[in-house]
Design a protein around this motif. Structure first.
Motif, PDB file in Angstrom:
ATOM      1  N   GLN A 119       0.816  -1.210   0.000  1.00  0.00           N
ATOM      2  CA  GLN A 119       0.000   0.000   0.000  1.00  0.00           C
ATOM      3  C   GLN A 119       0.853   1.264   0.000  1.00  0.00           C
ATOM      4  O   GLN A 119       0.516   2.243  -0.642  1.00  0.00           O
ATOM      5  CB  GLN A 119      -0.934  -0.001   1.219  1.00  0.00           C
ATOM      6  CG  GLN A 119      -2.009  -1.090   1.158  1.00  0.00           C
ATOM      7  CD  GLN A 119      -2.951  -1.008   2.336  1.00  0.00           C
ATOM      8  OE1 GLN A 119      -2.593  -0.524   3.401  1.00  0.00           O
ATOM      9  NE2 GLN A 119      -4.163  -1.502   2.151  1.00  0.00           N
ATOM     10  N   ASN A 120       1.951   1.243   0.753  1.00  0.00           N
ATOM     11  CA  ASN A 120       2.803   2.432   0.826  1.00  0.00           C
ATOM     12  C   ASN A 120       4.275   2.013   0.807  1.00  0.00           C
ATOM     13  O   ASN A 120       4.642   0.992   1.371  1.00  0.00           O
ATOM     14  CB  ASN A 120       2.546   3.221   2.110  1.00  0.00           C
ATOM     15  CG  ASN A 120       1.151   3.803   2.152  1.00  0.00           C
ATOM     16  OD1 ASN A 120       0.858   4.745   1.432  1.00  0.00           O
ATOM     17  ND2 ASN A 120       0.295   3.220   2.979  1.00  0.00           N
ATOM     18  N   ILE A 121       5.076   2.804   0.156  1.00  0.00           N
ATOM     19  CA  ILE A 121       6.528   2.605   0.158  1.00  0.00           C
ATOM     20  C   ILE A 121       7.169   3.912   0.592  1.00  0.00           C
ATOM     21  O   ILE A 121       6.875   4.967   0.037  1.00  0.00           O
ATOM     22  CB  ILE A 121       7.073   2.212  -1.230  1.00  0.00           C
ATOM     23  CG1 ILE A 121       6.506   0.849  -1.653  1.00  0.00           C
ATOM     24  CG2 ILE A 121       8.598   2.173  -1.214  1.00  0.00           C
ATOM     25  CD1 ILE A 121       6.955   0.425  -3.032  1.00  0.00           C
ATOM     26  N   LYS A 122       8.038   3.824   1.604  1.00  0.00           N
ATOM     27  CA  LYS A 122       8.783   4.986   2.053  1.00  0.00           C
ATOM     28  C   LYS A 122      10.278   4.670   1.959  1.00  0.00           C
ATOM     29  O   LYS A 122      10.722   3.624   2.411  1.00  0.00           O
ATOM     30  CB  LYS A 122       8.428   5.358   3.485  1.00  0.00           C
ATOM     31  CG  LYS A 122       6.991   5.842   3.672  1.00  0.00           C
ATOM     32  CD  LYS A 122       6.740   6.220   5.116  1.00  0.00           C
ATOM     33  CE  LYS A 122       5.309   6.709   5.300  1.00  0.00           C
ATOM     34  NZ  LYS A 122       5.040   7.080   6.721  1.00  0.00           N
ATOM     35  N   VAL A 123      11.031   5.569   1.385  1.00  0.00           N
ATOM     36  CA  VAL A 123      12.479   5.415   1.266  1.00  0.00           C
ATOM     37  C   VAL A 123      13.143   6.652   1.863  1.00  0.00           C
ATOM     38  O   VAL A 123      12.796   7.779   1.489  1.00  0.00           O
ATOM     39  CB  VAL A 123      12.917   5.233  -0.193  1.00  0.00           C
ATOM     40  CG1 VAL A 123      14.447   5.154  -0.271  1.00  0.00           C
ATOM     41  CG2 VAL A 123      12.292   3.981  -0.781  1.00  0.00           C
ATOM     42  N   LYS A 124      14.070   6.448   2.789  1.00  0.00           N
ATOM     43  CA  LYS A 124      14.814   7.551   3.366  1.00  0.00           C
ATOM     44  C   LYS A 124      16.224   7.563   2.787  1.00  0.00           C
ATOM     45  O   LYS A 124      16.899   6.543   2.738  1.00  0.00           O
ATOM     46  CB  LYS A 124      14.885   7.412   4.889  1.00  0.00           C
ATOM     47  CG  LYS A 124      13.548   7.588   5.598  1.00  0.00           C
ATOM     48  CD  LYS A 124      13.739   7.509   7.109  1.00  0.00           C
ATOM     49  CE  LYS A 124      12.418   7.725   7.832  1.00  0.00           C
ATOM     50  NZ  LYS A 124      12.585   7.669   9.315  1.00  0.00           N
ATOM     51  N   THR A 125      16.683   8.706   2.347  1.00  0.00           N
ATOM     52  CA  THR A 125      18.050   8.861   1.864  1.00  0.00           C
ATOM     53  C   THR A 125      18.708   9.971   2.672  1.00  0.00           C
ATOM     54  O   THR A 125      18.100  10.994   2.948  1.00  0.00           O
ATOM     55  CB  THR A 125      18.089   9.236   0.374  1.00  0.00           C
ATOM     56  OG1 THR A 125      17.415  10.489   0.186  1.00  0.00           O
ATOM     57  CG2 THR A 125      17.416   8.167  -0.465  1.00  0.00           C
ATOM     58  N   LYS A 126      19.963   9.727   3.065  1.00  0.00           N
ATOM     59  CA  LYS A 126      20.623  10.739   3.881  1.00  0.00           C
ATOM     60  C   LYS A 126      22.084  10.947   3.492  1.00  0.00           C
ATOM     61  O   LYS A 126      22.464  12.013   3.053  1.00  0.00           O
ATOM     62  CB  LYS A 126      20.527  10.381   5.363  1.00  0.00           C
ATOM     63  CG  LYS A 126      21.078  11.466   6.283  1.00  0.00           C
ATOM     64  CD  LYS A 126      20.909  11.096   7.746  1.00  0.00           C
ATOM     65  CE  LYS A 126      21.450  12.208   8.649  1.00  0.00           C
ATOM     66  NZ  LYS A 126      21.345  11.855  10.083  1.00  0.00           N
ATOM     67  N   VAL A 127      22.918   9.904   3.669  1.00  0.00           N
ATOM     68  CA  VAL A 127      24.356  10.105   3.553  1.00  0.00           C
ATOM     69  C   VAL A 127      24.980   9.011   2.705  1.00  0.00           C
ATOM     70  O   VAL A 127      24.641   7.835   2.837  1.00  0.00           O
ATOM     71  CB  VAL A 127      25.019  10.105   4.958  1.00  0.00           C
ATOM     72  CG1 VAL A 127      26.527  10.180   4.844  1.00  0.00           C
ATOM     73  CG2 VAL A 127      24.501  11.271   5.784  1.00  0.00           C
ATOM     74  N   ILE A 128      25.892   9.420   1.825  1.00  0.00           N
ATOM     75  CA  ILE A 128      26.758   8.451   1.158  1.00  0.00           C
ATOM     76  C   ILE A 128      27.895   8.130   2.125  1.00  0.00           C
ATOM     77  O   ILE A 128      28.703   8.989   2.447  1.00  0.00           O
ATOM     78  CB  ILE A 128      27.356   9.018  -0.146  1.00  0.00           C
ATOM     79  CG1 ILE A 128      26.262   9.450  -1.114  1.00  0.00           C
ATOM     80  CG2 ILE A 128      28.288   8.003  -0.796  1.00  0.00           C
ATOM     81  CD1 ILE A 128      26.799  10.153  -2.345  1.00  0.00           C
ATOM     82  N   ASP A 129      27.966   6.909   2.618  1.00  0.00           N
ATOM     83  CA  ASP A 129      28.997   6.527   3.587  1.00  0.00           C
ATOM     84  C   ASP A 129      29.878   5.446   2.973  1.00  0.00           C
ATOM     85  O   ASP A 129      29.848   4.289   3.355  1.00  0.00           O
ATOM     86  CB  ASP A 129      28.357   6.044   4.890  1.00  0.00           C
ATOM     87  CG  ASP A 129      29.376   5.963   6.020  1.00  0.00           C
ATOM     88  OD1 ASP A 129      30.487   6.481   5.839  1.00  0.00           O
ATOM     89  OD2 ASP A 129      29.065   5.378   7.064  1.00  0.00           O
ATOM     90  N   ASP A 130      30.658   5.840   1.959  1.00  0.00           N
ATOM     91  CA  ASP A 130      31.565   4.891   1.320  1.00  0.00           C
ATOM     92  C   ASP A 130      32.994   5.195   1.745  1.00  0.00           C
ATOM     93  O   ASP A 130      33.229   5.992   2.648  1.00  0.00           O
ATOM     94  CB  ASP A 130      31.412   4.940  -0.208  1.00  0.00           C
ATOM     95  CG  ASP A 130      31.530   6.369  -0.750  1.00  0.00           C
ATOM     96  OD1 ASP A 130      31.988   7.256   0.009  1.00  0.00           O
ATOM     97  OD2 ASP A 130      31.163   6.598  -1.906  1.00  0.00           O
ATOM     98  N   LYS A 131      33.963   4.565   1.139  1.00  0.00           N
ATOM     99  CA  LYS A 131      35.367   4.776   1.480  1.00  0.00           C
ATOM    100  C   LYS A 131      35.843   6.065   0.829  1.00  0.00           C
ATOM    101  O   LYS A 131      36.256   6.091  -0.331  1.00  0.00           O
ATOM    102  CB  LYS A 131      36.207   3.580   1.038  1.00  0.00           C
ATOM    103  CG  LYS A 131      35.853   2.292   1.776  1.00  0.00           C
ATOM    104  CD  LYS A 131      36.716   1.130   1.324  1.00  0.00           C
ATOM    105  CE  LYS A 131      36.353  -0.140   2.082  1.00  0.00           C
ATOM    106  NZ  LYS A 131      37.175  -1.297   1.656  1.00  0.00           N
TER     107      LYS A 131
END
Length: 420
Positions: free
Chosen positions: A12-24
């Motif tokens: 019924q619902n999809i929520k996606v949170k994006t915040k930080v690229i935490d790579d090397k």
């Protein structure tokens, strides 16, 4: 592949949170990813370039094989926490306190701070947590604090300070509490400055032949190697192996100090364990005590080495001296053997020196062709040996508890010497 399949599960619902690229972040291309949407450096000082929030657009699309469900999409942004910052020109705070200085804190992430052709005074720079690098090139830094690390006792990464063609004075530098950190000084002058490198980790510190250190302290509570060249005056180097006590005793970090040029004043101290202070042929060291602490240590004065007006502690910390261990903790020493050796070889000179050893079987060898006079030797408990293969004068030899020996070779003259 950027897809999530949910099969026949009702959604019924999809929520996606994006915040930080935490790579090397220290890998190529992984810093300042995206577009600069907010310049944070400009609010601190115009000399700070490329510091801010870098964001990349991301989108989410939802499709279904059921034609009655419409396709939909949305977009957002992700922030890169790995900064690559440049400081150029003049940057100065109003005073020497933290509140009055100009402060740059790059926050979490693997950051690189390049100080190029700059004049910094009353500046506080912190890399915070992550694998951080501070490069100082063709610059002057005065009365400032350089921390490619967090100020707290955290797992703060593998940090570096690299100084080239620069002058640092009246400042404090620290790479943090944890991590295998490094220091490199090339063609630079460092005066009245303290540099602390990782209290728990295997460190490397290198000073090249074209550099000058005056009234400088380089300290680490971990193990590792410090390599000293150049013009050295009043230089304290402590590599004291705190991790030997504080990392559950599961490994021993070695301490190595290499001295390639003359030293006028200072203090050299290694930790507990089997450590090494290596002095090149022809080097003169004056007014600089050497302390090697507990463990089976060997100190050697080779061909042409001169050591004058100093103290040598072979064994545990001399009770008359009070040393503060970095991090504010007092280690609980594990058990050690403490069998130490001092060798004074042919063409080496040792004058006006007090040599103290502690428990264990300790050996002092004065080899043929060496030059020794006006020295004091004090050994602790244990079966100790002083072997004289060359004439000497003006010495005091006090042997401690145990079956001790002073061996004098044939044709050797010992003058003005007291033996107890």
């Amino acid at each position: 592949n950027g897809q999530i399949e949910v099969g026949n599960t009702p959604v019924q619902n999809i929520k996606v949170k994006t915040k930080v690229i935490d790579d090397k972040g220290q890998d190529a291309g992984n810093q300042n990813e995206g577009t600069l949407v907010e310049d944070l450096g400009a609010a601190i000082d115009p000399a700070i370039k490329n510091y801010g929030d870098y964001k990349q657009d991301v989108s989410l699309s939802v499709t279904s094989s059921d034609l009655d469900i419409r396709q939909t999409s949305t977009s957002g942004q992700v922030i890169d926490n790995d900064n690559n910052v440049t400081i150029e020109g003049n940057m100065s705070g109003n005073g020497s306190s933290y509140m009055d200085s100009k402060n740059l804190d790059t926050g979490y992430g693997d950051d690189t701070i390049n100080i190029n052709n700059a004049n910094l005074k009353n500046v506080f720079i912190e890399g915070n947590k992550g694998d951080d690098i501070v490069n100082i090139n063709h610059s002057t830094v005065d009365n400032s604090w350089i921390h490619p690390s967090s100020l707290g006792i955290y797992k703060d990464g593998k940090d570096q300070i690299n100084i080239k063609d620069s002058t640092i004075k009246n400042s404090y530098m620290e790479t943090g509490y944890y991590g295998d950190d490094s220091l490199s000084i090339k063609s630079s002058t460092i005066k009245n400055t303290q540099i602390n490198i990782s209290d728990q980790g295997m460190i490397t510190a290198t000073v090249d032949k074209d550099s000058t250190l005056e009234d400088v302290s380089i300290r680490t509570g971990g193990g590792g190697e410090v390599d000293l060249s150049g013009n050295l005056k009043n230089v304290d180097v402590h590599v004291t192996n705190n991790d030997l006590y504080n990392n559950n005793g599961n490994h021993e970090y070695k301490s190595v100090i290499n001295i390639h040029n003359n030293v006028d004043g200072g203090y050299f101290m290694t930790g507990h364990g089997t450590d090494h202070i290596k002095i090149d042929k022809g080097v003169t060291i004056t007014d600089a005590p050497i302390q090697m602490n507990a463990g089976d240590d060997t100190l050697e004065f080779k061909d042409g080495v001169t050591y004058r007006n100093g103290k040598i502690y072979l064994g545990s910390t001399d009770p008359k001296d009070d040393f503060m261990f970095m991090g504010g903790h007092t280690p609980s020493y594990p058990a050690f053997t403490d069998n130490d050796t001092l060798n004074v070889y042919k063409n080496a000179t040792m004058e006006n020196v007090k040599v103290t050893s502690e428990d264990g079987i300790d050996t002092i060898n004065i080899y043929k062709g060496s030059h020794t006079k006006d020295n004091t030797f004090e050994t602790g408990s244990g079966d100790d040996f002083i072997n004289l293969y060359e004439s000497t004068s003006g010495n005091i030899m006090r042997m401690g508890i145990g079956e001790d020996h002073v061996n004098i070779a044939n044709s050797i003259t010992v003058k003005g010497t007291e033996i107890y």
